[in-house]
Every structure is written in C-alpha cells, then in structure tokens.
Design a protein around this motif. Structure first.
Motif, PDB file in Angstrom:
ATOM      1  N   TYR A 152       0.838  -1.209   0.000  1.00 32.30           N
ATOM      2  CA  TYR A 152       0.000   0.000   0.000  1.00 32.30           C
ATOM      3  C   TYR A 152       0.870   1.255   0.000  1.00 32.30           C
ATOM      4  O   TYR A 152       0.546   2.243  -0.659  1.00 32.30           O
ATOM      5  CB  TYR A 152      -0.981   0.006   1.173  1.00 32.30           C
ATOM      6  N   GLY A 153       1.992   1.221   0.718  1.00 34.31           N
ATOM      7  CA  GLY A 153       2.908   2.360   0.692  1.00 34.31           C
ATOM      8  C   GLY A 153       3.462   2.612  -0.697  1.00 34.31           C
ATOM      9  O   GLY A 153       3.509   3.753  -1.171  1.00 34.31           O
ATOM     10  N   LEU A 154       3.871   1.537  -1.378  1.00 35.83           N
ATOM     11  CA  LEU A 154       4.362   1.679  -2.753  1.00 35.83           C
ATOM     12  C   LEU A 154       3.252   2.160  -3.686  1.00 35.83           C
ATOM     13  O   LEU A 154       3.487   3.008  -4.554  1.00 35.83           O
ATOM     14  CB  LEU A 154       4.924   0.348  -3.246  1.00 35.83           C
ATOM     15  N   ALA A 155       2.062   1.612  -3.510  1.00 38.25           N
ATOM     16  CA  ALA A 155       0.940   2.021  -4.353  1.00 38.25           C
ATOM     17  C   ALA A 155       0.658   3.507  -4.177  1.00 38.25           C
ATOM     18  O   ALA A 155       0.405   4.217  -5.159  1.00 38.25           O
ATOM     19  CB  ALA A 155      -0.306   1.197  -4.027  1.00 38.25           C
ATOM     20  N   ASP A 156       0.713   3.984  -2.944  1.00 37.31           N
ATOM     21  CA  ASP A 156       0.508   5.419  -2.695  1.00 37.31           C
ATOM     22  C   ASP A 156       1.534   6.249  -3.457  1.00 37.31           C
ATOM     23  O   ASP A 156       1.195   7.284  -4.037  1.00 37.31           O
ATOM     24  CB  ASP A 156       0.586   5.729  -1.202  1.00 37.31           C
ATOM     25  N   MET A 171       3.658  -3.681 -10.099  1.00 39.82           N
ATOM     26  CA  MET A 171       3.154  -2.324  -9.842  1.00 39.82           C
ATOM     27  C   MET A 171       3.273  -1.458 -11.091  1.00 39.82           C
ATOM     28  O   MET A 171       2.364  -0.707 -11.430  1.00 39.82           O
ATOM     29  CB  MET A 171       3.917  -1.663  -8.694  1.00 39.82           C
ATOM     30  N   LEU A 172       4.382  -1.564 -11.762  1.00 40.59           N
ATOM     31  CA  LEU A 172       4.586  -0.771 -12.967  1.00 40.59           C
ATOM     32  C   LEU A 172       3.610  -1.173 -14.071  1.00 40.59           C
ATOM     33  O   LEU A 172       3.015  -0.320 -14.734  1.00 40.59           O
ATOM     34  CB  LEU A 172       6.031  -0.913 -13.446  1.00 40.59           C
ATOM     35  N   ALA A 173       3.429  -2.458 -14.250  1.00 42.63           N
ATOM     36  CA  ALA A 173       2.477  -2.927 -15.263  1.00 42.63           C
ATOM     37  C   ALA A 173       1.063  -2.458 -14.930  1.00 42.63           C
ATOM     38  O   ALA A 173       0.306  -2.045 -15.815  1.00 42.63           O
ATOM     39  CB  ALA A 173       2.520  -4.451 -15.372  1.00 42.63           C
ATOM     40  N   PHE A 174       0.699  -2.505 -13.674  1.00 46.58           N
ATOM     41  CA  PHE A 174      -0.623  -2.024 -13.253  1.00 46.58           C
ATOM     42  C   PHE A 174      -0.773  -0.543 -13.574  1.00 46.58           C
ATOM     43  O   PHE A 174      -1.798  -0.105 -14.105  1.00 46.58           O
ATOM     44  CB  PHE A 174      -0.825  -2.269 -11.755  1.00 46.58           C
ATOM     45  N   LEU A 175       0.238   0.224 -13.269  1.00 49.57           N
ATOM     46  CA  LEU A 175       0.202   1.663 -13.524  1.00 49.57           C
ATOM     47  C   LEU A 175       0.079   1.971 -15.010  1.00 49.57           C
ATOM     48  O   LEU A 175      -0.714   2.820 -15.411  1.00 49.57           O
ATOM     49  CB  LEU A 175       1.465   2.312 -12.959  1.00 49.57           C
ATOM     50  N   LEU A 176       0.827   1.266 -15.828  1.00 51.27           N
ATOM     51  CA  LEU A 176       0.845   1.550 -17.266  1.00 51.27           C
ATOM     52  C   LEU A 176      -0.357   0.978 -18.004  1.00 51.27           C
ATOM     53  O   LEU A 176      -0.861   1.577 -18.936  1.00 51.27           O
ATOM     54  CB  LEU A 176       2.133   1.009 -17.890  1.00 51.27           C
ATOM     55  N   ARG A 202      -7.531  -5.104  -5.085  1.00 53.85           N
ATOM     56  CA  ARG A 202      -7.455  -6.488  -5.579  1.00 53.85           C
ATOM     57  C   ARG A 202      -6.017  -6.813  -5.971  1.00 53.85           C
ATOM     58  O   ARG A 202      -5.524  -7.903  -5.715  1.00 53.85           O
ATOM     59  CB  ARG A 202      -8.415  -6.664  -6.762  1.00 53.85           C
ATOM     60  N   LEU A 203      -5.325  -5.865  -6.594  1.00 55.06           N
ATOM     61  CA  LEU A 203      -3.933  -6.081  -6.971  1.00 55.06           C
ATOM     62  C   LEU A 203      -3.090  -6.391  -5.730  1.00 55.06           C
ATOM     63  O   LEU A 203      -2.314  -7.346  -5.720  1.00 55.06           O
ATOM     64  CB  LEU A 203      -3.362  -4.855  -7.684  1.00 55.06           C
ATOM     65  N   ILE A 204      -3.273  -5.597  -4.687  1.00 51.26           N
ATOM     66  CA  ILE A 204      -2.488  -5.796  -3.471  1.00 51.26           C
ATOM     67  C   ILE A 204      -2.851  -7.110  -2.789  1.00 51.26           C
ATOM     68  O   ILE A 204      -1.977  -7.819  -2.297  1.00 51.26           O
ATOM     69  CB  ILE A 204      -2.620  -4.574  -2.540  1.00 51.26           C
ATOM     70  N   GLU A 205      -4.116  -7.464  -2.789  1.00 47.58           N
ATOM     71  CA  GLU A 205      -4.524  -8.748  -2.214  1.00 47.58           C
ATOM     72  C   GLU A 205      -3.873  -9.910  -2.971  1.00 47.58           C
ATOM     73  O   GLU A 205      -3.322 -10.839  -2.371  1.00 47.58           O
ATOM     74  CB  GLU A 205      -6.053  -8.876  -2.255  1.00 47.58           C
ATOM     75  N   GLU A 206      -3.917  -9.868  -4.291  1.00 45.88           N
ATOM     76  CA  GLU A 206      -3.334 -10.939  -5.106  1.00 45.88           C
ATOM     77  C   GLU A 206      -1.819 -10.987  -4.968  1.00 45.88           C
ATOM     78  O   GLU A 206      -1.222 -12.070  -4.867  1.00 45.88           O
ATOM     79  CB  GLU A 206      -3.732 -10.766  -6.579  1.00 45.88           C
ATOM     80  N   LEU A 207      -1.187  -9.829  -4.970  1.00 48.01           N
ATOM     81  CA  LEU A 207       0.265  -9.776  -4.834  1.00 48.01           C
ATOM     82  C   LEU A 207       0.704 -10.251  -3.445  1.00 48.01           C
ATOM     83  O   LEU A 207       1.715 -10.954  -3.315  1.00 48.01           O
ATOM     84  CB  LEU A 207       0.741  -8.342  -5.103  1.00 48.01           C
ATOM     85  N   THR A 208      -0.068  -9.899  -2.423  1.00 42.65           N
ATOM     86  CA  THR A 208       0.222 -10.382  -1.067  1.00 42.65           C
ATOM     87  C   THR A 208       0.146 -11.906  -1.028  1.00 42.65           C
ATOM     88  O   THR A 208       1.041 -12.576  -0.500  1.00 42.65           O
ATOM     89  CB  THR A 208      -0.757  -9.764  -0.048  1.00 42.65           C
TER      90      THR A 208
END
Length: 163
Positions: free
Chosen positions: A20-24, A91-96, A106-112
């Motif tokens: 979540y910190g990185l996502a922020d 994270m980069l792929a999600f952003l782009l 959902r991304l963070i849940e799956e990545l976790t």
C-alpha cells in the motif's frame, strides 16, 4: 514498514503495508512514473539505477533474514531479488496498463497472496477467489470439441528421466 519494529508483525500485514505504501507513491503521481518508466532508463546512468535496486534488495534481504517467520527458501538473497523484481514489475504494469476489473485493492490482495505463498508456503486467504477448472472457458477451437493443444513454439520442460 520493513524495519526492526515490524519483525514480529504477521507477515501478510507487513507485506500489505509495504505494498500500500508503494501504491501510494505510484498513484500520487502516475504521470511522472509513466515518464520515468518509459524514458527514465534511457537517460539515467545504468550504474545509478542498479545501485538503487541493490540498496532496496538489500533492505528486503535484511528484513527476510531477520524475520522470525519460517521461510520456504534458504537463499534469502535470491528471495529478496525475486520479491523486489516481482513487486516492481507488477506495480509498474498495473500503472501503465490499468487492467479492467483489477483495482489497487485487488492487486495488493493478489500480490500479497503470491508473495506470502512463495515465501511461507500456501495459505488460505479469506478472499480466496480460486475458480475451478470446470468454470473456466475451454481453449479448444470453436466448434471442434477437441481439447486445446499447445502451440509448437511454446517452451516445454525437458524430460530429465532416464530410460
């Protein structure tokens, strides 16, 4: 998040907090991250980028080596590298790409789940959304009723058994 004070925290909570910190950071200035991702490496000095990556990997390695959780791997350096590269690339792929149907939660849940499964072994998540194979669409060509075949260009695992 990856400091000594979090060594005893439940691993999934620590991973989620870090993600979540990185996502922020990524979502605070998505345009800047797009430019950095697409153009930054072209103009940045490779040794500086590599040195930064190594520092972050070392922080992850230190945290993994210090945790009291029982890791699946003995090679903490390799695990730290894989964790760093997996998170950065995802994270980069999600952003782009902003894939439809995938929000940041959902991304963070799956990545976790991915990281905890890799580091600690399979765990049952409260939001486990596995789909049974029967519920997935067939990859067979339409109308043939034939099972899907691998394309000849795909890599296949070598059979290492001896005759």
């Amino acid at each position: 998040v990856l400091d000594e004070g979090n060594i005893d925290v439940e691993p999934a909570k620590t991973v989620k907090s870090a993600l979540y910190g990185l996502a922020d950071l990524y979502l605070a200035s998505p345009g800047l991250h797009r430019v950095l991702a697409m153009e930054g490496l072209r103009v940045a000095r490779a040794d500086q980028v590599h040195a930064f990556d190594l520092r972050v990997i070392d922080v992850v390695r230190h945290f993994l080596a210090s945790t009291k959780a029982s890791l699946q791997t003995k090679n903490v350096g390799a695990a730290a590298f894989l964790v760093f590269q997996t998170v950065r690339a995802t994270m980069l792929a999600f952003l782009l790409e902003r894939p439809p149907g995938l929000d940041i939660d959902r991304l963070i849940e799956e990545l976790t789940n991915l990281l905890i499964g890799y580091l600690l072994g399979p765990v049952k998540s409260s939001s486990d959304t596995r789909v049974s194979p029967a519920a997935t669409p067939s990859r067979a060509p339409k109308g043939t009723g034939a099972p899907a075949r691998r394309s000849p260009g795909r890599l296949r695992r070598k059979d290492t058994r001896r005759a």
